[in-house]
Design a protein around this motif. Sequence first.
Motif, PDB file in Angstrom:
ATOM      1  N   GLU A 180       1.845   1.688  -3.666  1.00  0.00           N
ATOM      2  CA  GLU A 180       0.514   2.128  -4.273  1.00  0.00           C
ATOM      3  C   GLU A 180       0.388   3.684  -4.163  1.00  0.00           C
ATOM      4  OE1 GLU A 180      -2.743  -0.469  -3.346  1.00  0.00           O
ATOM      5  OE2 GLU A 180      -1.829  -2.226  -4.477  1.00  0.00           O
ATOM      6  N   VAL A 181       0.221   4.151  -2.637  1.00  0.00           N
ATOM      7  CA  VAL A 181       0.157   5.579  -2.490  1.00  0.00           C
ATOM      8  C   VAL A 181       1.158   6.395  -2.937  1.00  0.00           C
ATOM      9  CG1 VAL A 181       0.367   7.071  -0.396  1.00  0.00           C
ATOM     10  CG2 VAL A 181      -1.122   5.234  -0.247  1.00  0.00           C
ATOM     11  N   GLU A 182       2.309   6.001  -3.118  1.00  0.00           N
ATOM     12  CA  GLU A 182       3.665   6.771  -3.699  1.00  0.00           C
ATOM     13  C   GLU A 182       3.158   7.087  -5.025  1.00  0.00           C
ATOM     14  OE1 GLU A 182       8.384   6.403  -4.030  1.00  0.00           O
ATOM     15  OE2 GLU A 182       7.382   5.399  -2.497  1.00  0.00           O
ATOM     16  N   HIS A 239       0.578   6.274  -6.877  1.00  0.00           N
ATOM     17  CA  HIS A 239      -0.895   7.384  -7.101  1.00  0.00           C
ATOM     18  C   HIS A 239      -0.260   8.952  -6.976  1.00  0.00           C
ATOM     19  CE1 HIS A 239      -5.167   8.163  -7.023  1.00  0.00           C
ATOM     20  NE2 HIS A 239      -4.580   9.451  -6.365  1.00  0.00           N
ATOM     21  N   ASN A 240       0.424   9.330  -5.842  1.00  0.00           N
ATOM     22  CA  ASN A 240       0.603  10.533  -5.716  1.00  0.00           C
ATOM     23  C   ASN A 240       1.539  11.240  -6.552  1.00  0.00           C
ATOM     24  OD1 ASN A 240      -1.277  10.598  -3.614  1.00  0.00           O
ATOM     25  ND2 ASN A 240       0.288  10.562  -1.802  1.00  0.00           N
ATOM     26  N   ALA A 291      -3.640  10.315  -2.500  1.00  0.00           N
ATOM     27  CA  ALA A 291      -3.986   9.013  -1.668  1.00  0.00           C
ATOM     28  C   ALA A 291      -3.359   9.092  -0.318  1.00  0.00           C
ATOM     29  CB  ALA A 291      -3.431   7.976  -2.663  1.00  0.00           C
ATOM     30  N   ARG A 292      -4.058   8.633   0.689  1.00  0.00           N
ATOM     31  CA  ARG A 292      -3.618   8.824   2.060  1.00  0.00           C
ATOM     32  C   ARG A 292      -3.442   7.376   2.675  1.00  0.00           C
ATOM     33  NH1 ARG A 292      -6.126  13.103   0.869  1.00  0.00           N
ATOM     34  NH2 ARG A 292      -5.052  14.979   1.132  1.00  0.00           N
ATOM     35  N   LEU A 293      -2.707   6.911   3.576  1.00  0.00           N
ATOM     36  CA  LEU A 293      -2.508   5.387   3.928  1.00  0.00           C
ATOM     37  C   LEU A 293      -3.689   5.282   4.842  1.00  0.00           C
ATOM     38  CD1 LEU A 293      -0.440   3.094   3.717  1.00  0.00           C
ATOM     39  CD2 LEU A 293       0.853   3.951   5.692  1.00  0.00           C
ATOM     40  N   VAL A 301       0.995  -1.206  -0.110  1.00  0.00           N
ATOM     41  CA  VAL A 301      -0.002   0.033  -0.019  1.00  0.00           C
ATOM     42  C   VAL A 301       0.828   1.286   0.112  1.00  0.00           C
ATOM     43  CG1 VAL A 301      -1.637   1.131   1.179  1.00  0.00           C
ATOM     44  CG2 VAL A 301      -1.869  -0.981   0.982  1.00  0.00           C
ATOM     45  N   GLN A 302       1.977   1.373   0.919  1.00  0.00           N
ATOM     46  CA  GLN A 302       2.795   2.626   0.620  1.00  0.00           C
ATOM     47  C   GLN A 302       3.340   2.613  -0.904  1.00  0.00           C
ATOM     48  OE1 GLN A 302       5.875   1.062   3.488  1.00  0.00           O
ATOM     49  NE2 GLN A 302       5.004   2.482   5.053  1.00  0.00           N
TER      50      GLN A 302
END
Length: 203
Positions: free
Chosen positions: A118-120, A122-123, A161-163, A115-116
């Motif tokens: 994916e968030v990175e 996405h951002n 996106a936020r974790l 997820v980290q």
Amino acid sequence: MTITKALSELKLLEKRANKLIDETTFVTFTVGGEPPRDARSAAEFNDRVRARRQSVTDLLRRRSAIKAAVVASNARTTVDIAGQTYTVAAAIERKASVAFEQRLIARLRSDLARVQREVELHNERAGERLDQQAQALLGKEGSRGAEYEALHRSFMDRNAARLLDPLDAQADMDRLSDQVEAFLAEVDQALSVSNALTVIDVP
């Protein structure tokens, strides 16, 4: 006897019982008045089978008596492992089931890392879109001023996106890993010492 001696005898009894069962023919046949195979007479075969059957019964009875005494001792004898007190039975069970905790640690680790990433990713993509919009709205010269900062805040509020990490997975994983490692580092030694010192009576 000590638990260590009891466990050693249990292995020997199980080995002897299995060998006796595997190597004994308990039922055979005769033809006419001929003796059965592997015996001089039917009477000899019958006596041998009865004797071996009794031997198996004796071995298994002894095994059951020792096993029951060990189990009863394990339920009441305590050991200290990594700052916690366990009965021997509970320590043995935890050692057997620690794989579940290790599986949970692995899942927490993989979820957090995935997820980290994916968030990175996405951002990064959101940032690229923001830059394109900023250039279109503000031009190259205005893409770093106060208007840009306002646009950046508004855009990222809507698109970043936020974790979502309700357990604080890293802290949870670290805590659980420390507990598992501390337990595994001490459990075998603690059980060995306990088994060597604990004496049981076997009827």
